[in-house]
Design a protein around this motif. Sequence first.
Motif, short mmCIF file in Angstrom:
data_model
loop_
_atom_site.label_atom_id
_atom_site.label_comp_id
_atom_site.label_asym_id
_atom_site.label_seq_id
_atom_site.Cartn_x
_atom_site.Cartn_y
_atom_site.Cartn_z
N MET A 108 -9.04 16.76 2.47
CA MET A 108 -9.43 16.27 1.13
C MET A 108 -10.00 14.85 1.24
O MET A 108 -9.55 14.05 2.06
N LYS A 109 -10.99 14.57 0.42
CA LYS A 109 -11.54 13.22 0.39
C LYS A 109 -10.50 12.26 -0.18
O LYS A 109 -9.58 12.66 -0.88
N VAL A 110 -10.69 10.97 0.12
CA VAL A 110 -9.78 9.97 -0.46
C VAL A 110 -9.99 9.97 -1.97
O VAL A 110 -11.12 9.95 -2.46
N LEU A 111 -8.92 10.02 -2.72
CA LEU A 111 -8.98 10.12 -4.18
C LEU A 111 -9.31 8.77 -4.82
O LEU A 111 -9.02 7.72 -4.26
N PRO A 112 -9.90 8.79 -6.03
CA PRO A 112 -10.13 7.53 -6.76
C PRO A 112 -8.79 6.87 -7.12
O PRO A 112 -7.78 7.56 -7.30
N GLU A 113 -8.84 5.55 -7.26
CA GLU A 113 -7.61 4.79 -7.51
C GLU A 113 -6.86 5.26 -8.75
O GLU A 113 -5.64 5.39 -8.75
N LYS A 114 -7.61 5.51 -9.83
CA LYS A 114 -6.95 5.89 -11.09
C LYS A 114 -6.28 7.26 -10.98
O LYS A 114 -5.25 7.50 -11.60
N THR A 115 -6.88 8.15 -10.19
CA THR A 115 -6.27 9.47 -9.98
C THR A 115 -4.95 9.33 -9.23
O THR A 115 -3.95 9.96 -9.57
N VAL A 116 -4.96 8.46 -8.21
CA VAL A 116 -3.73 8.23 -7.45
C VAL A 116 -2.63 7.70 -8.37
O VAL A 116 -1.48 8.15 -8.33
N GLU A 117 -3.01 6.76 -9.23
CA GLU A 117 -2.03 6.21 -10.18
C GLU A 117 -1.42 7.31 -11.04
O GLU A 117 -0.21 7.38 -11.24
N ARG A 118 -2.30 8.18 -11.56
CA ARG A 118 -1.78 9.23 -12.44
C ARG A 118 -0.93 10.24 -11.68
O ARG A 118 0.10 10.69 -12.19
N LEU A 119 -1.32 10.58 -10.44
CA LEU A 119 -0.50 11.51 -9.66
C LEU A 119 0.91 10.96 -9.48
O LEU A 119 1.91 11.67 -9.59
N SER A 120 0.98 9.67 -9.21
CA SER A 120 2.28 9.02 -9.06
C SER A 120 3.10 9.15 -10.35
O SER A 120 4.30 9.43 -10.33
N GLU A 121 2.42 8.98 -11.47
CA GLU A 121 3.11 9.09 -12.77
C GLU A 121 3.48 10.54 -13.10
O GLU A 121 4.57 10.80 -13.62
N TYR A 122 2.59 11.50 -12.77
CA TYR A 122 2.93 12.91 -12.96
C TYR A 122 4.20 13.24 -12.19
O TYR A 122 5.11 13.87 -12.71
N ARG A 123 4.20 12.85 -10.93
CA ARG A 123 5.35 13.19 -10.09
C ARG A 123 6.65 12.70 -10.71
O ARG A 123 7.63 13.44 -10.79
#
Lengths: 206, 206
Positions: B1-16
């Motif tokens: 997978m390509k490196v994800l955008p910063e905001k997506t990473v933030e949201r994944l952390s919050e989803y988890r």
Amino acid sequence: MKVLPEKTVERLSEYRRALIKCLDSGQTHIYSHQLAKLLNLTAVQVRRDLMFIGYSSLQRKGYDIKALVDLIVSILDAKEGLNIAVVGMGNLGTAITSYFTGKRSRLNIVAVFDIDQKTIGKAFNGIACYNISELKKMVQEKNIKIAILTVPPNVATQTANDLKEAGIAGILNFTTVPLHIGEQIYVEDYDMVTSIEKVAYFVKNK
Amino acid sequence: MKVLPEKTVERLSEYRRALIKCLDSGQTHIYSHQLAKLLNLTAVQVRRDLMFIGYSSLQRKGYDIKALVDLIVSILDAKEGLNIAVVGMGNLGTAITSYFTGKRSRLNIVAVFDIDQKTIGKAFNGIACYNISELKKMVQEKNIKIAILTVPPNVATQTANDLKEAGIAGILNFTTVPLHIGEQIYVEDYDMVTSIEKVAYFVKNK
């Protein structure tokens, strides 16, 4: 002027801080590309933001720093200042009170709150700690508009509701709990876990 | 997978984090609109983010929470864990060490640093405080990848350069100083002044 987008407000706050440093070191003018470099932005972004707030520089020397700072102050700051309370005086609340005290003249921490009898009545950087049961009374008495929330997660929602009921207009939320307390109150989440996970992700994918 | 955008990473952390809470309370499945509501997002945003990481739910019951958490873990976390140091053990460094210790099993604070002889040698939540002069040695010895920077502003840049030289790959910057230390090192700014000014702006414009 219309209410600005959140990200623009963030950058204006950062511009101001960088510009004040330039003023302090004796600089009077700055080019957009110089200001951009100080904040790791593109010059186009800086020019767009400043045009957005009605500032354009026709001078060869670049932007007049003093005039630009004054403009940002007039946009961001409340004329009469805003009073702040810190709610929850554990390690984090103590650190934040120390961090903010005296930093920004128009944003004043005027009271802190806790539930622990050992903590109530103590002074933190000269600011008295009150019993959280006195929240509503003190918010009115001291005209407090903003709360910095640093209580344990299990009481975050209840405390946020108490803040809302006490008449607080904005919360800077340092707990890990998302707050759902309606539209009347502005909530900014300040989540440390997400930030460190973000750093970890980009370190891992280097 | 390509490196994800910063905001997506933030949201994944919050989803988890939100999903783990649902699991803890016995829930096994969740609809996108429910997850969206927990984080004040739109359902479209949630579905787009999860499709982006290759997760789609064809089940009538919604997403399988356990499977989704496992997927996010595999994307965000380093398999072998990442070691962290806190640099600057004033109020803020102390609070942060206490905040993070034991929170995330794969992100471990393994050392803290200071320059004050009274602080060096003490333990913070069981973690030993070293002299900052030992930075390079300890970073290598303990395989430290990430630093949380909580030193005073006047030494922020120098310390960041020391961290870079010591082999640190990412910094979570709690100082008010923007760091310009090149592309090899990932820097996430964690600026409290901007956050509170943002709250103040939106409170003022209500």
